[in-house]
Design an enzyme around this catalytic site. Sequence first.
Site, PDB file in Angstrom:
ATOM      1  N   ARG A   1      54.415 -75.608 107.097  1.00 12.81           N
ATOM      2  CA  ARG A   1      55.503 -74.685 106.755  1.00 12.81           C
ATOM      3  C   ARG A   1      56.579 -75.398 105.918  1.00 12.81           C
ATOM      4  O   ARG A   1      57.001 -74.910 104.889  1.00 12.81           O
ATOM      5  CB  ARG A   1      56.099 -74.122 108.056  1.00 12.81           C
ATOM      6  CG  ARG A   1      57.279 -73.222 107.857  1.00 12.81           C
ATOM      7  CD  ARG A   1      57.806 -72.753 109.183  1.00 12.81           C
ATOM      8  NE  ARG A   1      58.245 -73.871 110.032  1.00 12.81           N
ATOM      9  CZ  ARG A   1      58.810 -73.721 111.216  1.00 12.81           C
ATOM     10  NH1 ARG A   1      58.987 -72.526 111.720  1.00 12.81           N
ATOM     11  NH2 ARG A   1      59.190 -74.777 111.916  1.00 12.81           N
TER      12      ARG A   1
ATOM     13  N   GLY B   1      49.863 -78.090 109.898  1.00 15.15           N
ATOM     14  CA  GLY B   1      50.919 -78.825 110.607  1.00 15.15           C
ATOM     15  C   GLY B   1      51.038 -80.243 110.088  1.00 15.15           C
ATOM     16  O   GLY B   1      50.103 -80.783 109.473  1.00 15.15           O
ATOM     17  N   ALA B   2      52.220 -80.833 110.309  1.00 15.71           N
ATOM     18  CA  ALA B   2      52.441 -82.209 109.839  1.00 15.71           C
ATOM     19  C   ALA B   2      53.277 -82.977 110.861  1.00 15.71           C
ATOM     20  O   ALA B   2      54.011 -83.891 110.515  1.00 15.71           O
ATOM     21  CB  ALA B   2      53.135 -82.188 108.478  1.00 15.71           C
TER      22      ALA B   2
ATOM     23  N   SER C   1      54.327 -81.941 130.311  1.00 12.11           N
ATOM     24  CA  SER C   1      53.334 -83.025 130.229  1.00 12.11           C
ATOM     25  C   SER C   1      52.438 -83.102 131.463  1.00 12.11           C
ATOM     26  O   SER C   1      52.911 -83.095 132.597  1.00 12.11           O
ATOM     27  CB  SER C   1      54.031 -84.373 130.046  1.00 12.11           C
ATOM     28  OG  SER C   1      53.048 -85.397 130.096  1.00 12.11           O
TER      29      SER C   1
ATOM     30  N   LYS D   1      57.328 -90.746 118.672  1.00 20.37           N
ATOM     31  CA  LYS D   1      56.190 -91.625 118.371  1.00 20.37           C
ATOM     32  C   LYS D   1      56.473 -92.581 117.222  1.00 20.37           C
ATOM     33  O   LYS D   1      55.908 -93.662 117.153  1.00 20.37           O
ATOM     34  CB  LYS D   1      54.937 -90.787 118.080  1.00 20.37           C
ATOM     35  CG  LYS D   1      54.394 -90.117 119.327  1.00 20.37           C
ATOM     36  CD  LYS D   1      53.114 -89.353 119.065  1.00 20.37           C
ATOM     37  CE  LYS D   1      52.658 -88.679 120.357  1.00 20.37           C
ATOM     38  NZ  LYS D   1      51.342 -88.084 120.244  1.00 20.37           N
TER      39      LYS D   1
ATOM     40  N   LYS E   1      57.342 -82.319 104.618  1.00 16.27           N
ATOM     41  CA  LYS E   1      56.773 -83.147 105.694  1.00 16.27           C
ATOM     42  C   LYS E   1      55.306 -83.467 105.421  1.00 16.27           C
ATOM     43  O   LYS E   1      54.826 -84.553 105.746  1.00 16.27           O
ATOM     44  CB  LYS E   1      56.942 -82.465 107.048  1.00 16.27           C
ATOM     45  CG  LYS E   1      58.276 -82.840 107.683  1.00 16.27           C
ATOM     46  CD  LYS E   1      58.607 -81.968 108.858  1.00 16.27           C
ATOM     47  CE  LYS E   1      57.947 -82.368 110.151  1.00 16.27           C
ATOM     48  NZ  LYS E   1      58.351 -81.417 111.238  1.00 16.27           N
TER      49      LYS E   1
HETATM   50  P1  ATR Z   1      57.530 -82.815 115.296  1.00 16.43           P
HETATM   51  O1  ATR Z   1      57.595 -82.019 114.014  1.00 16.43           O
HETATM   52  O2  ATR Z   1      58.863 -83.104 115.914  1.00 16.43           O
HETATM   53  O3  ATR Z   1      56.646 -84.012 115.230  1.00 16.43           O
HETATM   54  P2  ATR Z   1      55.411 -81.415 116.556  1.00 16.43           P
HETATM   55  O4  ATR Z   1      55.383 -80.522 117.755  1.00 16.43           O
HETATM   56  O5  ATR Z   1      54.538 -82.601 116.526  1.00 16.43           O
HETATM   57  O6  ATR Z   1      56.908 -81.818 116.354  1.00 16.43           O
HETATM   58  O7  ATR Z   1      55.130 -80.567 115.228  1.00 16.43           O
HETATM   59  C1  ATR Z   1      55.385 -79.238 115.131  1.00 16.43           C
HETATM   60  C2  ATR Z   1      54.538 -78.680 113.989  1.00 16.43           C
HETATM   61  O8  ATR Z   1      54.407 -77.282 114.168  1.00 16.43           O
HETATM   62  C3  ATR Z   1      55.190 -78.892 112.628  1.00 16.43           C
HETATM   63  O9  ATR Z   1      54.180 -79.069 111.671  1.00 16.43           O
HETATM   64  C4  ATR Z   1      55.914 -77.559 112.437  1.00 16.43           C
HETATM   65  O10 ATR Z   1      56.165 -77.204 111.108  1.00 16.43           O
HETATM   66  P3  ATR Z   1      57.527 -77.643 110.383  1.00 16.43           P
HETATM   67  O11 ATR Z   1      57.322 -79.052 109.940  1.00 16.43           O
HETATM   68  O12 ATR Z   1      57.674 -76.682 109.279  1.00 16.43           O
HETATM   69  O13 ATR Z   1      58.607 -77.515 111.413  1.00 16.43           O
HETATM   70  C5  ATR Z   1      54.920 -76.602 113.025  1.00 16.43           C
HETATM   71  N1  ATR Z   1      55.543 -75.348 113.428  1.00 16.43           N
HETATM   72  C6  ATR Z   1      56.341 -75.124 114.498  1.00 16.43           C
HETATM   73  N2  ATR Z   1      56.727 -73.833 114.548  1.00 16.43           N
HETATM   74  C7  ATR Z   1      56.149 -73.215 113.481  1.00 16.43           C
HETATM   75  C8  ATR Z   1      56.148 -71.861 112.961  1.00 16.43           C
HETATM   76  N3  ATR Z   1      56.838 -70.900 113.581  1.00 16.43           N
HETATM   77  N4  ATR Z   1      55.432 -71.604 111.842  1.00 16.43           N
HETATM   78  C9  ATR Z   1      54.744 -72.586 111.206  1.00 16.43           C
HETATM   79  N5  ATR Z   1      54.703 -73.859 111.642  1.00 16.43           N
HETATM   80  C10 ATR Z   1      55.390 -74.182 112.765  1.00 16.43           C
END
Ligand code: ATR
Length: 263
Positions: free
Chosen positions: A150, A125-126, A14, A65, A154
């Site tokens: 992925r 992403g989600a 951070s 969050k 979510k």
């Molecule tokens: P959190 O999911 O805890 O809120 P984040 O860092 O805000 O964490 O989100 C990570 C994002 O990156 C998610 O959308 C994650 O996908 P998943 O929900 O399938 O985990 C995505 N992500 C991380 N690594 C990935 C990968 N190797 N391929 C595709 N998506 C990935």
Amino acid sequence: MKKYLVVGNPIEHSLSPKLHNYWFKNNGIDAIYEKKKINEDELESLIRDIKEKKIHGINVTVPFKKAIIPYVDELSFESEKTQSVNTVYLDNNKTIGHNTDIYGFELGIKNLKIDLSKKKILILGAGGVVPSIIFALNKMKVSEILISNRTQDKAENLKDLFKDLKIVNWGVIPEFDIIINATSLGLKKDDEINLDFSRVGSNKFFYDVIYNPGETKFLKIGKKLGNKTENGKLMFISQALEAFNIWHGIKPQINNEVIELLD
Ligand code: ATR
């Protein structure tokens, strides 16, 4: 001396302390801002510390969050709508959970001088920051928001908050005007994003929430195809700036010195 914290897990990366401590110094504020790695079971006592004025404010980052919500007394309108809190402050002895990521994203985009109205947006992403991005995009009157994650569940869950979302299978790249990488893919230098962008064309906009490294492979691919690109640095600075404004009533300038602080 007042004390502020950013809490998350992991938290080493951070850069919030750098920004806030720089603004303290520039504005003659007697305060310190630190980062702290925490577990979920520490959230409650942290909020108690704010109530007892042992800590004067916190920023909350991944993955807390949403988890912080039950512990604050009240949510701002934006936090309620996104079920996401990144800033906590005390107002009339009540702890308030607020969301400055929305403001951060909006200001980051405004600065690019592109008009998002009637544009078709694809979000990859989600995770934690995505509800804030969707809220901001809706404010900017985009025509359509498509989302691909992925783990499809979510993405589906986000429909509870935003009814008009359209879900796209991971691996499929539909037509879009603007694509936003909100996955954590790219945080590590060698991270590859295994999606085929070859048919995207050259008149699109590639935006990455990641700002460190400054140019992810996602942005490199976008640029190579002839598209405009931008990283999330200004979004990050702007969310911090709005938190600073809430706590101290001062909106610092975003100048080159601030931007270079994060390099
Ligand atoms: P959190 O999911 O805890 O809120 P984040 O860092 O805000 O964490 O989100 C990570 C994002 O990156 C998610 O959308 C994650 O996908 P998943 O929900 O399938 O985990 C995505 N992500 C991380 N690594 C990935 C990968 N190797 N391929 C595709 N998506 C990935």
